[in-house]
Design an enzyme around this catalytic site. Sequence first.
Site, mmCIF file in Angstrom:
data_model
loop_
_atom_site.group_PDB
_atom_site.id
_atom_site.type_symbol
_atom_site.label_atom_id
_atom_site.label_comp_id
_atom_site.label_asym_id
_atom_site.label_seq_id
_atom_site.Cartn_x
_atom_site.Cartn_y
_atom_site.Cartn_z
ATOM 1 N N GLY A 123 0.817 -1.204 0.000
ATOM 2 C CA GLY A 123 0.000 0.000 0.000
ATOM 3 C C GLY A 123 0.856 1.261 0.000
ATOM 4 N N SER A 124 0.274 2.387 -0.428
ATOM 5 C CA SER A 124 0.935 3.680 -0.296
ATOM 6 C C SER A 124 0.750 4.193 1.140
ATOM 7 C CB SER A 124 0.336 4.691 -1.272
ATOM 8 O OG SER A 124 0.601 4.306 -2.594
ATOM 9 N N GLY A 125 1.402 5.315 1.441
ATOM 10 C CA GLY A 125 1.290 5.886 2.776
ATOM 11 C C GLY A 125 2.482 5.529 3.643
ATOM 12 N N HIS A 126 3.431 4.762 3.054
ATOM 13 C CA HIS A 126 4.639 4.370 3.795
ATOM 14 C C HIS A 126 5.889 5.009 3.200
ATOM 15 C CE1 HIS A 126 2.050 1.440 5.660
ATOM 16 N NE2 HIS A 126 1.818 0.822 4.511
ATOM 17 N N ASP B 195 -1.594 -8.415 1.304
ATOM 18 C CA ASP B 195 -0.371 -8.342 0.498
ATOM 19 C C ASP B 195 -0.006 -9.733 -0.006
ATOM 20 O OD1 ASP B 195 -0.365 -5.908 2.254
ATOM 21 O OD2 ASP B 195 1.477 -5.487 1.125
ATOM 22 N N HIS C 187 -0.283 0.745 9.834
ATOM 23 C CA HIS C 187 -1.541 1.211 9.243
ATOM 24 C C HIS C 187 -2.456 1.744 10.322
ATOM 25 C CE1 HIS C 187 -0.142 -2.217 6.690
ATOM 26 N NE2 HIS C 187 -0.214 -1.259 5.785
ATOM 27 N N LYS D 9 5.694 -7.939 2.400
ATOM 28 C CA LYS D 9 5.455 -7.706 3.827
ATOM 29 C C LYS D 9 4.307 -8.617 4.282
ATOM 30 C CE LYS D 9 4.815 -3.089 3.949
ATOM 31 N NZ LYS D 9 4.665 -2.738 2.515
#
Lengths: 330, 330
Positions: free
Chosen positions: A53-56, A109, A218, A104
Amino acid sequence: MKQFISASGHIRQQLLAGISSAYYQQLDWIQGTGIVKKKLIDPNKVVLISGGGSGHEPAHVGYIGENMLDCAVMGTIFEPPSSKEILQAIEETYNQQGTLLIIKNFEKDLQSFLTAEKQAQEKGLNVAHVIVNDDCSVKLGTFEKRRRGVAGTVFVHKILGGAASAGKNLPVLTALGNDCIPMIKTLGVAFSSATPAGMVPQQYELEEDEMYFGIGIHGEPGYRIEKMKSSERIAIELVNKLKQQYDKLTLQKTAILVNGLGGIPLLELSVFMNDVQQLLEIEDIPVAYSRIGNFLTAYNTDGLSLTLLNIKEEEWLNYLKMPTDAFGWK
Amino acid sequence: MKQFISASGHIRQQLLAGISSAYYQQLDWIQGTGIVKKKLIDPNKVVLISGGGSGHEPAHVGYIGENMLDCAVMGTIFEPPSSKEILQAIEETYNQQGTLLIIKNFEKDLQSFLTAEKQAQEKGLNVAHVIVNDDCSVKLGTFEKRRRGVAGTVFVHKILGGAASAGKNLPVLTALGNDCIPMIKTLGVAFSSATPAGMVPQQYELEEDEMYFGIGIHGEPGYRIEKMKSSERIAIELVNKLKQQYDKLTLQKTAILVNGLGGIPLLELSVFMNDVQQLLEIEDIPVAYSRIGNFLTAYNTDGLSLTLLNIKEEEWLNYLKMPTDAFGWK
């Protein structure tokens, strides 16, 4: 939360357009997808792909570069990409040396990446994977399957990236991954929850004087809420818990990663790094390598994680030290 | 504010100990001082020194490295170092090529750095300086002296660092600095104020739905509070204001820096970068170079700044593109 960016917009597209415009000399973004590739993919080494996911950010696009990843496949905020896009990434970057996926350990995922791997194999492509599960907030033994892949993933990118450049083949790289991943242990602590665009409600709230040990990347809740403590006291808690993870192993030589979760200043991370170094010195645990910064963030969380790597083999350290132009590595 | 680090401790010592332990292969910290030097100082090029208060990390320690700074002299949070320490830094790094000081335009910074320069000159050392004043929140013409040195300082580090490596002598470097600094313009916006350890009260407070244009890097108030706007709308305000700074000059070729102030996630900075790039494309202003990240922060401020550089000379771009191992440059 202040709505600086709009969740109704195409965040993933805007994010990847922004990053790839700045780093266009190194990166190729396949527009309309979450796939970002290294400009020049070496035909003579195994291809390394990661994502999620994005946001990392800077993970994982920031680790594409010399001696690190060849490709990252990104989903929208906190959601992994589809197996279809991962399959496309495998095909677009494929060479005769085969492809290793670095995943991960989150259910969604795994589902996306392993489905794509299987489909690629059915097409006759040589693809393998490793699963990173460095998070120690879940007790060892009982729920090991739930141990998440967090900041230690960046060490895996660096070590496998170096080994791939050194010419190791796909089975050797897979074995190396499986050998070093259990030596990587991470614990996080948050002073605030993440407030990503469009994602309400938060999974936990903290009072002004509270902190939370063991939180996820998250915004997942941790294992204990406490009154806010000093950097020194937090270092003691995290180092002690991480040390216990190594069972009867001796921590002969370690690498450490002090990782900001997105909303903490580098000054505080550096002070914390000093506390960790002093503790390890007292405990006679030699530190051979260390890094401070925002490596794998949880959007704008005010907090940090500490990762220990028990360096069993000298070559791991050599791989960590290899230079890279990946913009996320400092 | 959550007291993760204690203002009563020796923050500067802890900070520099933490950073120099992680980057010990490149950096030498003179313990007990705010002086951090490059491990190996080239005797055949002009020495570049910068510095100022802490709380802006990675500035300036993060810019010590190949083709950038040779030394940074840091004070405690938001307070510049003493002239005594700056003089010591000049002496400890001195070679026969002379020394250039890169100073951010704040009264206290000027006082410390210029006093040290004068004392060094009285000792027969060859020292010069440039003053960076890229901040545009103060109206041009009237209060120009008050224009502060902010994120554009990092472009000055990079351009002069490259030119010093290319063998330019002290007068040429000083002239180059004085030539490019007026071409660098920065404006910041904050969604929260900074809350550094031990520094209360804040200089301004914002409501949950407010933002502040033109804020400084030490929590100084800006020029206008507005209701929170989207990334796109903020990009329009900042780009328009910055463009106006160039008088009758045409922006033929630009470099842009999207700088996080410490508490904003890289995802949001990247989305903002995309908005800026799209605006400049519509306006037919070509972008030859761009970077996104936390370069010169205001402790943990949730906000950002945008810097434009009008690239008058092709060599400026070449210097920007030179590789560096400085950990703050991405």
